[in-house]
Enzyme design. Structure first.
Site, mmCIF file in Angstrom:
data_model
loop_
_atom_site.group_PDB
_atom_site.id
_atom_site.type_symbol
_atom_site.label_atom_id
_atom_site.label_comp_id
_atom_site.label_asym_id
_atom_site.label_seq_id
_atom_site.Cartn_x
_atom_site.Cartn_y
_atom_site.Cartn_z
ATOM 1 N N SER A 63 1.112 11.903 0.896
ATOM 2 C CA SER A 63 2.168 11.172 0.147
ATOM 3 C C SER A 63 0.531 10.802 -0.730
ATOM 4 O O SER A 63 1.061 10.859 -1.787
ATOM 5 C CB SER A 63 1.923 9.793 0.720
ATOM 6 N N HIS A 134 4.789 -8.300 -5.237
ATOM 7 C CA HIS A 134 4.159 -8.278 -4.432
ATOM 8 C C HIS A 134 3.164 -8.111 -4.934
ATOM 9 O O HIS A 134 2.691 -8.907 -5.963
ATOM 10 C CB HIS A 134 4.153 -5.945 -5.588
ATOM 11 N N GLU A 153 -2.314 -2.851 -1.637
ATOM 12 C CA GLU A 153 -1.020 -3.280 -1.548
ATOM 13 C C GLU A 153 -0.659 -4.096 -0.579
ATOM 14 O O GLU A 153 -0.062 -3.849 0.619
ATOM 15 C CB GLU A 153 0.480 -2.440 -2.135
HETATM 16 P P1 0O2 Z 1 7.010 4.224 -0.376
HETATM 17 O O1 0O2 Z 1 7.392 4.949 0.264
HETATM 18 O O2 0O2 Z 1 7.463 2.895 0.198
HETATM 19 O O3 0O2 Z 1 5.478 3.948 -0.221
HETATM 20 P P2 0O2 Z 1 3.362 3.644 -7.937
HETATM 21 O O4 0O2 Z 1 4.439 3.666 -7.902
HETATM 22 O O5 0O2 Z 1 3.307 2.056 -6.755
HETATM 23 O O6 0O2 Z 1 2.075 3.247 -9.120
HETATM 24 P P3 0O2 Z 1 5.992 1.046 -9.603
HETATM 25 O O7 0O2 Z 1 7.116 1.695 -8.713
HETATM 26 O O8 0O2 Z 1 6.115 0.391 -10.175
HETATM 27 O O9 0O2 Z 1 3.939 1.822 -9.454
HETATM 28 O O10 0O2 Z 1 5.341 0.233 -7.999
HETATM 29 P P4 0O2 Z 1 6.105 -0.910 -7.624
HETATM 30 O O11 0O2 Z 1 7.302 -1.465 -8.286
HETATM 31 O O12 0O2 Z 1 5.051 -2.812 -7.184
HETATM 32 O O13 0O2 Z 1 6.661 -0.905 -6.369
HETATM 33 C C1 0O2 Z 1 6.092 0.127 -4.897
HETATM 34 C C2 0O2 Z 1 6.699 0.010 -3.870
HETATM 35 O O14 0O2 Z 1 7.485 -1.163 -3.556
HETATM 36 C C3 0O2 Z 1 7.006 1.123 -3.673
HETATM 37 O O15 0O2 Z 1 6.208 2.123 -2.936
HETATM 38 C C4 0O2 Z 1 8.558 0.767 -2.475
HETATM 39 O O16 0O2 Z 1 7.081 0.457 -0.900
HETATM 40 C C5 0O2 Z 1 8.766 -0.754 -2.642
HETATM 41 N N1 0O2 Z 1 9.838 -0.613 -3.397
HETATM 42 C C6 0O2 Z 1 9.736 -0.855 -5.156
HETATM 43 N N2 0O2 Z 1 10.591 -0.995 -5.522
HETATM 44 C C7 0O2 Z 1 12.038 -0.358 -4.202
HETATM 45 C C8 0O2 Z 1 12.563 -0.601 -4.839
HETATM 46 O O17 0O2 Z 1 13.977 -0.442 -5.283
HETATM 47 N N3 0O2 Z 1 13.976 -0.212 -2.577
HETATM 48 C C9 0O2 Z 1 12.847 -0.286 -2.080
HETATM 49 N N4 0O2 Z 1 13.500 -0.093 -1.360
HETATM 50 N N5 0O2 Z 1 11.419 -0.376 -2.128
HETATM 51 C C10 0O2 Z 1 11.262 -0.358 -3.415
HETATM 52 P P5 0O2 Z 1 6.644 3.570 -3.295
HETATM 53 O O18 0O2 Z 1 5.108 4.525 -3.142
HETATM 54 O O19 0O2 Z 1 7.839 4.542 -4.122
HETATM 55 O O20 0O2 Z 1 7.405 4.472 -1.960
#
Ligand code: 0O2
Length: 242
Positions: A63, A134, A153
């Protein structure tokens, strides 16, 4: 000779990679301990546990590499450490929305935690209905020959928010990130219901609390383990001055 050098380099790289991953494990251990202490102390003092459960994980190397590619991050350890700030992740599930802010506040106040970024998707939910608080924090880790500040995080949400996010996450991947419109509408509607449930549960909880506090106040004078007349001097002014 050349083979020996290659072998040495591979060994060095392996050691560095191990250290890189271990630092995130240590950061999670530190934060888990902090949460555990807060949880126990809070439960003792307030007679209730604001945390339902805690999950933590270190992102898998696959990942991490996927994110490196997606974000076009240079393939070296310092760049990855700086740019990917969710390699260590903790998810705290709370009973009520007010608990989320209490827990966040208690963590933010700790001297060795530096809050780098805060995203409040509870006050400002994502367009799809996603809600969560977050925090990107840094925490120092002390190793045999170095100190490192590790990004972690922390996601804090209620049980209802967590239920919604887990389902949405599954649907998102099942449909390869292209969720059909009718499911998007349903999810939005479900997010609204989850929000209403959170509000209702908190109202009930508050009402029960008022009753409980009145009961506790009546009981405190009769507790044989803590006789009020003997304990009063501990709180008195004369005791403070001694
Ligand atoms: P995973 O598989 O859970 O690890 P980043 O890409 O982290 O640098 P981003 O996207 O601006 O930047 O960060 P954000 O918005 O803080 O989101 C980070 C994490 O929050 C995501 O990790 C998800 O775990 C969760 N998240 C954010 N948006 C959503 C959503 O719309 N639905 C769900 N179910 N979870 C969300 P990852 O790495 O995207 O995925």
């Amino acid at each position: 000779m050349k083979n020996q050098l290659v072998h040495l380099n591979i060994k060095q790289i392996r050691t560095e990679l191990m250290r890189f991953m271990m630092a995130y494990e240590f950061a999670l251990e530190e934060i888990n301990t902090k949460i555990n202490i807060l949880q126990q102390e809070f439960e003792y003092v307030h007679d209730y546990n604001p945390i339902e459960h805690v999950k933590s994980r270190v992102k898998s190397p696959e990942s991490i590499l996927k994110k490196v590619k997606k974000k076009k991050i240079p393939l070296n350890i310092p760049a990855i450490q700086e740019k990917i700030r969710d390699i260590a992740g903790i998810r705290i599930t709370c009973s009520f929305v007010t608990d989320i802010y209490k827990i966040a506040n208690m963590l933010e106040k700790q001297k060795d935690i530096t809050v780098i970024e805060k995203k409040d998707y509870i006050k400002n939910p994502k367009p799809n209905g996603y809600k969560s608080l977050h925090l990107i924090i840094q925490i120092p880790i002390f190793m045999s020959d170095r100190e490192e500040n590790i990004y972690t995080e922390i996601q804090i949400r209620t049980i209802a928010m967590d239920f919604w996010a887990s389902l949405e996450h599954k649907i998102y991947y099942k449909y390869n990130r292209e969720i059909p419109q009718h499911l998007r509408d349903e999810l939005k509607d479900a997010a609204k219901s989850a929000n209403e449930l959170d509000k209702k549960m908190e109202r009930i909880h508050r009402e029960i609390n008022v009753l409980k506090e009145a009961e506790d106040a009546a009981m405190v004078n009769d507790d044989p383990k803590f006789p009020a007349d003997l304990l009063m001097p501990l709180l008195s002014e004369s005791y403070d001055k001694e």
